[in-house]
Write a protein that holds these residues in place. Structure first.
Motif, PDB file in Angstrom:
ATOM      1  N   ASP A 119     -13.209  -0.051  -0.422  1.00 18.78           N
ATOM      2  CA  ASP A 119     -12.679  -0.196   0.934  1.00 18.78           C
ATOM      3  C   ASP A 119     -12.069  -1.578   1.139  1.00 18.78           C
ATOM      4  OD1 ASP A 119     -15.139  -1.336   0.618  1.00 18.78           O
ATOM      5  OD2 ASP A 119     -15.932  -0.719   2.586  1.00 18.78           O
ATOM      6  N   MET A 120     -12.657  -2.602   0.510  1.00 20.45           N
ATOM      7  CA  MET A 120     -12.108  -3.949   0.622  1.00 20.45           C
ATOM      8  C   MET A 120     -10.794  -4.068  -0.156  1.00 20.45           C
ATOM      9  SD  MET A 120     -13.926  -7.628  -0.229  1.00 20.45           S
ATOM     10  CE  MET A 120     -15.390  -7.181   0.712  1.00 20.45           C
ATOM     11  N   VAL A 121     -10.756  -3.449  -1.343  1.00 21.33           N
ATOM     12  CA  VAL A 121      -9.526  -3.464  -2.153  1.00 21.33           C
ATOM     13  C   VAL A 121      -8.386  -2.807  -1.374  1.00 21.33           C
ATOM     14  CG1 VAL A 121      -8.436  -2.602  -4.260  1.00 21.33           C
ATOM     15  CG2 VAL A 121     -10.781  -3.506  -4.333  1.00 21.33           C
ATOM     16  N   GLU A 122      -8.709  -1.745  -0.659  1.00 21.38           N
ATOM     17  CA  GLU A 122      -7.688  -1.039   0.129  1.00 21.38           C
ATOM     18  C   GLU A 122      -7.135  -1.944   1.229  1.00 21.38           C
ATOM     19  OE1 GLU A 122      -7.317   2.984   2.942  1.00 21.38           O
ATOM     20  OE2 GLU A 122      -9.074   2.686   1.658  1.00 21.38           O
ATOM     21  N   GLU A 123      -8.008  -2.672   1.913  1.00 27.30           N
ATOM     22  CA  GLU A 123      -7.568  -3.585   2.972  1.00 27.30           C
ATOM     23  C   GLU A 123      -6.723  -4.725   2.391  1.00 27.30           C
ATOM     24  OE1 GLU A 123      -7.796  -3.490   6.218  1.00 27.30           O
ATOM     25  OE2 GLU A 123      -9.024  -1.685   6.355  1.00 27.30           O
ATOM     26  N   ILE A 124      -7.152  -5.267   1.230  1.00 29.28           N
ATOM     27  CA  ILE A 124      -6.418  -6.362   0.588  1.00 29.28           C
ATOM     28  C   ILE A 124      -5.022  -5.893   0.193  1.00 29.28           C
ATOM     29  CG2 ILE A 124      -6.344  -7.833  -1.467  1.00 29.28           C
ATOM     30  CD1 ILE A 124      -9.411  -7.922  -1.353  1.00 29.28           C
ATOM     31  N   SER A 125      -4.948  -4.689  -0.368  1.00 27.26           N
ATOM     32  CA  SER A 125      -3.655  -4.141  -0.793  1.00 27.26           C
ATOM     33  C   SER A 125      -2.740  -3.925   0.406  1.00 27.26           C
ATOM     34  CB  SER A 125      -3.883  -2.823  -1.533  1.00 27.26           C
ATOM     35  OG  SER A 125      -2.648  -2.237  -1.886  1.00 27.26           O
ATOM     36  N   ALA A 126      -3.291  -3.419   1.507  1.00 32.40           N
ATOM     37  CA  ALA A 126      -2.482  -3.176   2.707  1.00 32.40           C
ATOM     38  C   ALA A 126      -1.966  -4.481   3.303  1.00 32.40           C
ATOM     39  CB  ALA A 126      -3.323  -2.411   3.732  1.00 32.40           C
ATOM     40  N   ALA A 127      -2.819  -5.521   3.308  1.00 29.74           N
ATOM     41  CA  ALA A 127      -2.408  -6.815   3.856  1.00 29.74           C
ATOM     42  C   ALA A 127      -1.275  -7.430   3.044  1.00 29.74           C
ATOM     43  CB  ALA A 127      -3.602  -7.764   3.891  1.00 29.74           C
ATOM     44  N   GLY A 128      -1.321  -7.219   1.714  1.00 30.40           N
ATOM     45  CA  GLY A 128      -0.304  -7.805   0.855  1.00 30.40           C
ATOM     46  C   GLY A 128       1.031  -7.104   0.942  1.00 30.40           C
ATOM     47  N   LYS A 129       1.049  -5.868   1.480  1.00 24.99           N
ATOM     48  CA  LYS A 129       2.290  -5.084   1.508  1.00 24.99           C
ATOM     49  C   LYS A 129       3.066  -5.219   2.810  1.00 24.99           C
ATOM     50  CE  LYS A 129       0.593  -1.564  -1.705  1.00 24.99           C
ATOM     51  NZ  LYS A 129       0.180  -0.128  -1.857  1.00 24.99           N
ATOM     52  N   THR A 130       2.446  -5.770   3.854  1.00 26.39           N
ATOM     53  CA  THR A 130       3.140  -5.867   5.137  1.00 26.39           C
ATOM     54  C   THR A 130       3.566  -7.305   5.407  1.00 26.39           C
ATOM     55  OG1 THR A 130       2.975  -5.509   7.526  1.00 26.39           O
ATOM     56  CG2 THR A 130       0.975  -6.198   6.404  1.00 26.39           C
ATOM     57  N   SER A 131       4.704  -7.466   6.071  1.00 22.87           N
ATOM     58  CA  SER A 131       5.196  -8.796   6.434  1.00 22.87           C
ATOM     59  C   SER A 131       4.891  -9.133   7.890  1.00 22.87           C
ATOM     60  CB  SER A 131       6.705  -8.893   6.180  1.00 22.87           C
ATOM     61  OG  SER A 131       7.394  -7.906   6.949  1.00 22.87           O
ATOM     62  N   ASP A 132       4.306  -8.191   8.619  1.00 24.55           N
ATOM     63  CA  ASP A 132       3.973  -8.424  10.018  1.00 24.55           C
ATOM     64  C   ASP A 132       2.721  -9.294  10.102  1.00 24.55           C
ATOM     65  OD1 ASP A 132       2.270  -7.441  12.556  1.00 24.55           O
ATOM     66  OD2 ASP A 132       4.417  -7.303  12.996  1.00 24.55           O
ATOM     67  N   ALA A 133       2.846 -10.487  10.690  1.00 16.80           N
ATOM     68  CA  ALA A 133       1.749 -11.455  10.713  1.00 16.80           C
ATOM     69  C   ALA A 133       0.519 -10.921  11.425  1.00 16.80           C
ATOM     70  CB  ALA A 133       2.215 -12.753  11.372  1.00 16.80           C
ATOM     71  N   ALA A 134       0.714 -10.256  12.540  1.00 15.37           N
ATOM     72  CA  ALA A 134      -0.422  -9.745  13.305  1.00 15.37           C
ATOM     73  C   ALA A 134      -1.143  -8.648  12.534  1.00 15.37           C
ATOM     74  CB  ALA A 134       0.055  -9.219  14.660  1.00 15.37           C
ATOM     75  N   ALA A 135      -0.354  -7.779  11.885  1.00 17.00           N
ATOM     76  CA  ALA A 135      -0.962  -6.696  11.112  1.00 17.00           C
ATOM     77  C   ALA A 135      -1.743  -7.241   9.919  1.00 17.00           C
ATOM     78  CB  ALA A 135       0.125  -5.722  10.634  1.00 17.00           C
ATOM     79  N   ARG A 136      -1.172  -8.257   9.269  1.00 16.53           N
ATOM     80  CA  ARG A 136      -1.859  -8.869   8.131  1.00 16.53           C
ATOM     81  C   ARG A 136      -3.182  -9.488   8.576  1.00 16.53           C
ATOM     82  NH1 ARG A 136       0.892 -13.050   4.799  1.00 16.53           N
ATOM     83  NH2 ARG A 136      -0.293 -12.192   3.050  1.00 16.53           N
ATOM     84  N   GLN A 137      -3.128 -10.202   9.723  1.00 17.67           N
ATOM     85  CA  GLN A 137      -4.334 -10.855  10.207  1.00 17.67           C
ATOM     86  C   GLN A 137      -5.432  -9.842  10.532  1.00 17.67           C
ATOM     87  OE1 GLN A 137      -4.843 -14.301  10.324  1.00 17.67           O
ATOM     88  NE2 GLN A 137      -6.938 -13.506  10.514  1.00 17.67           N
ATOM     89  N   ALA A 138      -5.026  -8.690  11.041  1.00 18.34           N
ATOM     90  CA  ALA A 138      -6.002  -7.646  11.367  1.00 18.34           C
ATOM     91  C   ALA A 138      -6.708  -7.164  10.102  1.00 18.34           C
ATOM     92  CB  ALA A 138      -5.305  -6.479  12.065  1.00 18.34           C
ATOM     93  N   HIS A 139      -5.931  -7.003   9.018  1.00 16.26           N
ATOM     94  CA  HIS A 139      -6.544  -6.609   7.746  1.00 16.26           C
ATOM     95  C   HIS A 139      -7.513  -7.674   7.248  1.00 16.26           C
ATOM     96  CE1 HIS A 139      -4.311  -2.929   7.102  1.00 16.26           C
ATOM     97  NE2 HIS A 139      -3.137  -3.555   7.275  1.00 16.26           N
ATOM     98  N   TYR A 140      -7.082  -8.947   7.332  1.00 15.46           N
ATOM     99  CA  TYR A 140      -7.939 -10.031   6.831  1.00 15.46           C
ATOM    100  C   TYR A 140      -9.187 -10.215   7.690  1.00 15.46           C
ATOM    101  CZ  TYR A 140      -4.223 -11.270   3.586  1.00 15.46           C
ATOM    102  OH  TYR A 140      -3.296 -11.236   2.575  1.00 15.46           O
ATOM    103  N   ASP A 141      -9.076  -9.935   8.981  1.00 17.60           N
ATOM    104  CA  ASP A 141     -10.265  -9.979   9.834  1.00 17.60           C
ATOM    105  C   ASP A 141     -11.277  -8.926   9.394  1.00 17.60           C
ATOM    106  OD1 ASP A 141      -9.215 -12.035  11.311  1.00 17.60           O
ATOM    107  OD2 ASP A 141      -8.480 -10.763  12.949  1.00 17.60           O
ATOM    108  N   THR A 142     -10.770  -7.764   9.038  1.00 21.65           N
ATOM    109  CA  THR A 142     -11.647  -6.693   8.555  1.00 21.65           C
ATOM    110  C   THR A 142     -12.314  -7.095   7.240  1.00 21.65           C
ATOM    111  OG1 THR A 142     -10.227  -5.010   9.584  1.00 21.65           O
ATOM    112  CG2 THR A 142     -11.750  -4.267   7.852  1.00 21.65           C
ATOM    113  N   ILE A 143     -11.525  -7.698   6.340  1.00 18.49           N
ATOM    114  CA  ILE A 143     -12.063  -8.145   5.049  1.00 18.49           C
ATOM    115  C   ILE A 143     -13.151  -9.191   5.265  1.00 18.49           C
ATOM    116  CG2 ILE A 143     -11.511  -9.318   2.883  1.00 18.49           C
ATOM    117  CD1 ILE A 143      -8.628  -8.190   3.230  1.00 18.49           C
ATOM    118  N   ASN A 144     -12.889 -10.147   6.162  1.00 19.34           N
ATOM    119  CA  ASN A 144     -13.870 -11.203   6.435  1.00 19.34           C
ATOM    120  C   ASN A 144     -15.189 -10.611   6.933  1.00 19.34           C
ATOM    121  OD1 ASN A 144     -12.186 -13.285   5.675  1.00 19.34           O
ATOM    122  ND2 ASN A 144     -11.372 -13.608   7.740  1.00 19.34           N
TER     123      ASN A 144
END
Length: 533
Positions: A119-144
């Protein structure tokens, strides 16, 4: 807990040591600490760091066996999750969150934290594929949050000291840092998880000695039992103060006197000064001027000096009724008279013991002081003028912080030639006027030299060592470009100050300090400022 999930970092060791040390009976354990001897900016001398970890954990019942490995084999083993407890750091290749998360938690070839979390790998992969800053931050918040929730991973949040000062962080875990120069009044509680020694211990304890809001005192929670080290450090520090201050140390110990002890001290002062007129400063000066015994004068000065300390102590603690016991203000005037006479006796003693060249300035001054007694008023005025000029010149020489400067040496030799082998009590008025003129020229030159020295010292924020180095580089014709000299030395000073601030023990190992210094000097002088040393 997943296999091989222990990730060894110093911050974690600090926490573990504190928790273990707080137990009434520390547990025992045997572990192996793996490491490679490869210096990095974030981990210099890893073999020494490993030995320090071994020693600290031994204090809380953990026996550590050190396992030194070849670098390539070490990296392969840790990446494969084969080493449970090891010493390793990491630097980002580029400033983006994906660099950290992808490598440590999304890389199938890196098993440092054990098996990957799908589940963490999935979030990391999704964060790396989007250029939207807010969307990326949401993924990283979940990972944290995932990292915080998993019991097999201990995450140490790294914050800056400034955030603590600003109140954004309430706890700081540090190892061998922020012991000096860290001024944060809100720091009122200090938790010690290991024994700190000597100077470092005193520096650490004084981090909490500032008043702040409702806190009048700082609090130290001691998990490591520093009592023996504290007593030994205090004893050594007190002995050092005694050696440096001599009799003056008693002025500091007086801060702990009770009201009754202060009254007893006042009576003792009265007894010592009983034979002298303490109400008339002029008569007192005449009385003590006949004393030639240095020890006797030291006793009188010490009593008057003690009176000054007691006066401040009485005012500090509000024992104002004790001010009526003795005239402290008058004794302060008498202290100056006693100090002047004692200085005179010490100068005479130094002249008797010292060699001629070393004491030539003092000798000339003493000759003027003691021998111009039976001459005309006009000559006495000239003698007084010569005496005052010489005293000021002597002070100017004493205030110079670079006594190996060729110009300083030349001026000192000129001054010695002026008075050497002369009986100043027998010279004529014309000779005296000539001496005053020549002395004035020397005085002007030494003051101008001091002025230039102080300007240079101010450039280095009061550090005379760097000011002297600056001068030597210019005097030895290495370069005349002062801006480049300053640029190089200032950068060197900043880097070395930071090294010492982060690890004061570096000063105890000369060869290691030199090895750390030489590359910095080469880069700043030869590479950055094109100065060939």
């Amino acid at each position: 807990m997943k296999k091989n999930s222990i990730f060894a970092i110093l911050s974690v060791l600090v926490i573990v040591t504190m928790l273990l040390a707080s137990c009434k009976k520390a547990p025992t354990a045997d572990v192996t600490l793996s490491f490679r001897v490869v210096d990095r900016a974030y981990l210099p001398s890893p073999d020494k760091v490993a030995q320090e970890i071994q020693a600290q954990l031994k204090e809380v019942g953990i026996n550590v066996t050190l396992k030194e490995m070849e670098s390539a084999a070490f990296i392969d083993a840790t990446s494969a999750g084969q080493e449970a407890f090891y010493l390793l750091g990491w630097n980002a290749d580029y400033p983006d969150a994906t660099n950290f998360y992808d490598y440590h938690f999304g890389n199938a070839n890196n098993q440092q934290f054990g098996d990957l979390f799908p589940d963490m790998v999935e979030e990391i992969s999704a964060a790396g594929k989007t250029s939207d800053a807010a969307a990326r931050q949401a993924h990283y918040d979940t990972i944290n949050q995932m990292l915080k929730d998993d019991p097999s991973i201990l995450v140490v949040d790294v914050r800056t000291p400034e955030e603590f000062k600003e109140g954004k962080v309430d706890f700081l875990f540090v190892y061998n840092m922020l012991l000096t120069g860290f001024d944060a009044p809100r720091l009122k509680k200090l938790y010690l998880g290991r024994i700190i020694r000597q100077h470092g211990l005193l520096q650490a304890l004084t981090r909490v000695n500032r008043t702040y809001k409702k806190f009048k005192y700082g609090f130290v929670v001691d998990f490591a039992d520093i009592s023996k080290e504290f007593d030994a450090t205090n004893k050594a520090y007190f002995e050092e103060l005694q050696n440096e201050l001599g009799d003056e140390i008693e002025s500091y110990s007086s801060l702990f006197k009770s009201k009754e002890e202060i009254e007893e001290e006042i009576e003792n002062i009265k007894d010592i000064l009983f034979e002298y007129d303490t109400l008339n400063a002029e008569l007192f000066s005449q009385q003590i001027s006949k004393i030639q015994d240095i020890k006797k004068m030291q006793e009188i000065k010490k009593a008057l000096e003690n009176a000054k300390s007691l006066y401040n102590l009485i005012r500090l603690f509000g024992h104002f009724e004790l001010l009526e016991k003795i005239d402290f203000r008058k004794l302060n005037l008498l202290y100056r008279e006693a100090s002047n006479h004692l200085n005179l006796l010490n100068q005479k003693l130094a002249l008797e013991k010292g060699d001629e060249n070393t004491n030539i300035i003092n000798l000339a001054l003493e000759d003027i002081i003691f021998k111009f007694t039976k001459i005309s008023e006009e000559e006495l005025i000239l003698a007084d003028k010569l005496k005052n000029t010489l005293r000021k010149t002597r002070e100017a020489f004493q205030n110079n912080f670079d006594k190996k400067d060729p110009l300083y040496i030349t001026l000192k030799e000129e001054l010695e030639r002026l008075f050497k082998n002369k009986n100043l009590s027998e010279i004529t008025q014309d000779e005296m006027n000539k001496n005053i003129g020549e002395l004035k020229k020397i005085d002007d030159k030494i003051r101008e030299l001091n002025r230039q020295n102080n300007l240079l010292k101010d450039k280095y924020k009061g550090d005379t060592k760097y000011a002297r180095m600056h001068k030597r580089i210019k005097q030895n014709n290495i370069t005349n470009n002062q801006s480049k000299i300053f640029s190089a030395l200032e950068k060197i000073k900043m880097q070395l100050d930071e090294k010492v601030l982060n690890n004061s023990a570096i000063l105890k190992h000369e060869n290691f300090f030199i090895a750390q210094t030489e590359p910095i000097v080469d880069i700043e002088f030869e590479d950055n400022n094109k100065i060939k040393l």
